[in-house]
Design an enzyme around this catalytic site. Sequence first.
Site, PDB file in Angstrom:
ATOM      1  N   GLY A  61       0.833  -1.210   0.000  1.00  0.00           N
ATOM      2  CA  GLY A  61       0.000   0.000   0.000  1.00  0.00           C
ATOM      3  C   GLY A  61       0.861   1.250   0.000  1.00  0.00           C
ATOM      4  CB  ALA A  62       4.299   1.661  -1.078  1.00  0.00           C
ATOM      5  CG  ASN A  63      -0.964   3.473  -3.982  1.00  0.00           C
ATOM      6  OD1 ASN A  63      -1.029   3.025  -2.839  1.00  0.00           O
ATOM      7  ND2 ASN A  63      -2.013   3.545  -4.771  1.00  0.00           N
ATOM      8  CE1 TYR A 109      -9.719  -0.255   8.979  1.00  0.00           C
ATOM      9  CE2 TYR A 109     -10.046   0.568  11.211  1.00  0.00           C
ATOM     10  CZ  TYR A 109      -9.264   0.458  10.072  1.00  0.00           C
ATOM     11  OH  TYR A 109      -8.017   1.056  10.028  1.00  0.00           O
ATOM     12  N   GLY A 140      -0.856   7.728   1.267  1.00  0.00           N
ATOM     13  CA  GLY A 140      -1.098   7.635   2.704  1.00  0.00           C
ATOM     14  C   GLY A 140       0.149   7.289   3.508  1.00  0.00           C
ATOM     15  CB  ILE A 141       0.458   5.409   6.697  1.00  0.00           C
ATOM     16  CG1 ILE A 141      -0.543   6.284   7.466  1.00  0.00           C
ATOM     17  CG2 ILE A 141       1.590   4.965   7.623  1.00  0.00           C
ATOM     18  CD1 ILE A 141      -1.396   5.516   8.483  1.00  0.00           C
ATOM     19  N   GLY A 142       1.674   4.446   3.870  1.00  0.00           N
ATOM     20  CA  GLY A 142       2.621   3.587   3.157  1.00  0.00           C
ATOM     21  C   GLY A 142       3.576   4.378   2.287  1.00  0.00           C
TER      22      GLY A 142
HETATM   23  N1  LIG Z   1      -5.400   6.771   8.873  1.00  0.00           N
HETATM   24  C1  LIG Z   1      -5.669   6.329  10.096  1.00  0.00           C
HETATM   25  O1  LIG Z   1      -6.100   7.106  10.985  1.00  0.00           O
HETATM   26  C2  LIG Z   1      -5.452   4.900  10.457  1.00  0.00           C
HETATM   27  C3  LIG Z   1      -5.738   4.498  11.769  1.00  0.00           C
HETATM   28  C4  LIG Z   1      -5.536   3.174  12.126  1.00  0.00           C
HETATM   29  C5  LIG Z   1      -5.040   2.274  11.193  1.00  0.00           C
HETATM   30  N2  LIG Z   1      -4.779   2.683   9.925  1.00  0.00           N
HETATM   31  C6  LIG Z   1      -4.257   1.677   8.971  1.00  0.00           C
HETATM   32  O2  LIG Z   1      -3.136   2.209   8.309  1.00  0.00           O
HETATM   33  C7  LIG Z   1      -2.989   1.559   7.049  1.00  0.00           C
HETATM   34  C8  LIG Z   1      -2.757   2.589   5.969  1.00  0.00           C
HETATM   35  O3  LIG Z   1      -3.902   3.398   5.877  1.00  0.00           O
HETATM   36  P1  LIG Z   1      -3.905   4.922   5.380  1.00  0.00           P
HETATM   37  O4  LIG Z   1      -4.514   5.719   6.458  1.00  0.00           O
HETATM   38  O5  LIG Z   1      -2.572   5.297   4.842  1.00  0.00           O
HETATM   39  O6  LIG Z   1      -4.999   4.813   4.228  1.00  0.00           O
HETATM   40  P2  LIG Z   1      -5.018   5.186   2.672  1.00  0.00           P
HETATM   41  O7  LIG Z   1      -4.383   6.504   2.434  1.00  0.00           O
HETATM   42  O8  LIG Z   1      -6.424   4.953   2.274  1.00  0.00           O
HETATM   43  O9  LIG Z   1      -4.055   4.073   2.047  1.00  0.00           O
HETATM   44  C9  LIG Z   1      -4.443   2.737   2.015  1.00  0.00           C
HETATM   45  C10 LIG Z   1      -3.438   2.003   1.166  1.00  0.00           C
HETATM   46  O10 LIG Z   1      -3.819   0.614   1.117  1.00  0.00           O
HETATM   47  C11 LIG Z   1      -3.839   0.240  -0.244  1.00  0.00           C
HETATM   48  N3  LIG Z   1      -4.728  -0.873  -0.521  1.00  0.00           N
HETATM   49  C12 LIG Z   1      -6.057  -0.959  -0.279  1.00  0.00           C
HETATM   50  N4  LIG Z   1      -6.529  -2.146  -0.702  1.00  0.00           N
HETATM   51  C13 LIG Z   1      -5.478  -2.815  -1.225  1.00  0.00           C
HETATM   52  C14 LIG Z   1      -5.321  -4.082  -1.824  1.00  0.00           C
HETATM   53  N5  LIG Z   1      -6.347  -4.918  -2.004  1.00  0.00           N
HETATM   54  N6  LIG Z   1      -4.086  -4.450  -2.235  1.00  0.00           N
HETATM   55  C15 LIG Z   1      -3.044  -3.623  -2.082  1.00  0.00           C
HETATM   56  N7  LIG Z   1      -3.127  -2.408  -1.545  1.00  0.00           N
HETATM   57  C16 LIG Z   1      -4.332  -2.011  -1.114  1.00  0.00           C
HETATM   58  C17 LIG Z   1      -4.257   1.479  -0.988  1.00  0.00           C
HETATM   59  O11 LIG Z   1      -3.953   1.346  -2.362  1.00  0.00           O
HETATM   60  P3  LIG Z   1      -4.968   1.806  -3.556  1.00  0.00           P
HETATM   61  O12 LIG Z   1      -4.595   3.219  -3.896  1.00  0.00           O
HETATM   62  O13 LIG Z   1      -4.671   0.834  -4.636  1.00  0.00           O
HETATM   63  O14 LIG Z   1      -6.365   1.692  -3.018  1.00  0.00           O
HETATM   64  C18 LIG Z   1      -3.406   2.503  -0.264  1.00  0.00           C
HETATM   65  O15 LIG Z   1      -2.085   2.464  -0.719  1.00  0.00           O
HETATM   66  C19 LIG Z   1      -4.271   0.712   6.861  1.00  0.00           C
HETATM   67  O16 LIG Z   1      -3.996  -0.633   7.174  1.00  0.00           O
HETATM   68  C20 LIG Z   1      -5.221   1.318   7.873  1.00  0.00           C
HETATM   69  O17 LIG Z   1      -6.211   0.386   8.306  1.00  0.00           O
HETATM   70  C21 LIG Z   1      -4.968   3.972   9.532  1.00  0.00           C
END
Ligand SMILES: NC(=O)c1ccc[n+]([C@@H]2O[C@H](COP(=O)([O-])OP(=O)(O)OC[C@H]3O[C@@H](n4cnc5c(N)ncnc54)[C@H](OP(=O)(O)O)[C@@H]3O)[C@@H](O)[C@H]2O)c1
Length: 220
Positions: free
Chosen positions: A9-11, A142, A13-15
């Site tokens: 998920g490196a494209n 979730y 957000g956090i990744g």
């Molecule tokens: N943000 C928060 O407050 C928060 C809090 C607790 C936990 N988290 C966790 O932190 C992690 C990163 O989340 P984020 O906040 O950075 O969210 P985000 O910006 O929505 O990023 C999510 C990432 O996951 C990828 N992804 C989703 N479905 C996928 C799949 N089937 N295969 C491969 N990649 C996939 C997305 O890629 P696409 O562009 O292809 O969709 C995107 O790169 C998640 O596990 C989330 O549950 C976040």
Amino acid sequence: MMPRVLVTGANRGIGLELARQLKEAGWDVIAACRHRSPEIEGIGVRIEELDVSDDASVRALGERLRGIELDLLINNAGILHDDGLAPLEVDKIRRQFEVNALGPLKVTAALLDNLKAGSKVVIVSSRMGSIGDNTSGGSYGYRMSKAAVNAAGVSLAHDLRERGIIVLIVHPGYVRTELTGGKGLIDPPESARGILALVERAGPEDSGTFRHVNGDRLPW
Ligand SMILES: NC(=O)c1ccc[n+]([C@@H]2O[C@H](COP(=O)([O-])OP(=O)(O)OC[C@H]3O[C@@H](n4cnc5c(N)ncnc54)[C@H](OP(=O)(O)O)[C@@H]3O)[C@@H](O)[C@H]2O)c1
């Protein structure tokens, strides 16, 4: 030799931020994502296609990376679908299970041979997956999927301990990303810095623990 990391998920957000900071710190970064973004392309790292919910995609990644050692694997990809009780949205729940719970387990299993003594595996989970911390209900898919991935993380910690591999389960904070609709308390750079600080100081005694990004232990 440069240490090597794979981030899912490196494209965005956090990744994306984890990939950026690790690259800046001198790591050899493999950015795994479903879709390339200009941001990840701009960092200048190896990009590998990966849909964590697609068995064939996970298997193919394992095959492409055969023989490549990983010092760190960060299972970050995840989704949040708001799902409720009436009506119960079973398809949304199932989808979150596929990505959030099965995804990290499948990717880790597919890359087991790439890990070695001293390697670390991170599961970016969520405190929403904490049963003890659930004071507000809702978010069935979730919460259930993150509780399930926490269970997988503990089993992985036990199963990989003998090989000297450390498994960390991390809540990244409430981070302003697309997943939260831009809401949150911190931005991705701060979250990524915190996660990487936790990873750096993690020892064998930390394997299988569930941590807030600030280092606190979270209840299961
Ligand atoms: N943000 C928060 O407050 C928060 C809090 C607790 C936990 N988290 C966790 O932190 C992690 C990163 O989340 P984020 O906040 O950075 O969210 P985000 O910006 O929505 O990023 C999510 C990432 O996951 C990828 N992804 C989703 N479905 C996928 C799949 N089937 N295969 C491969 N990649 C996939 C997305 O890629 P696409 O562009 O292809 O969709 C995107 O790169 C998640 O596990 C989330 O549950 C976040």
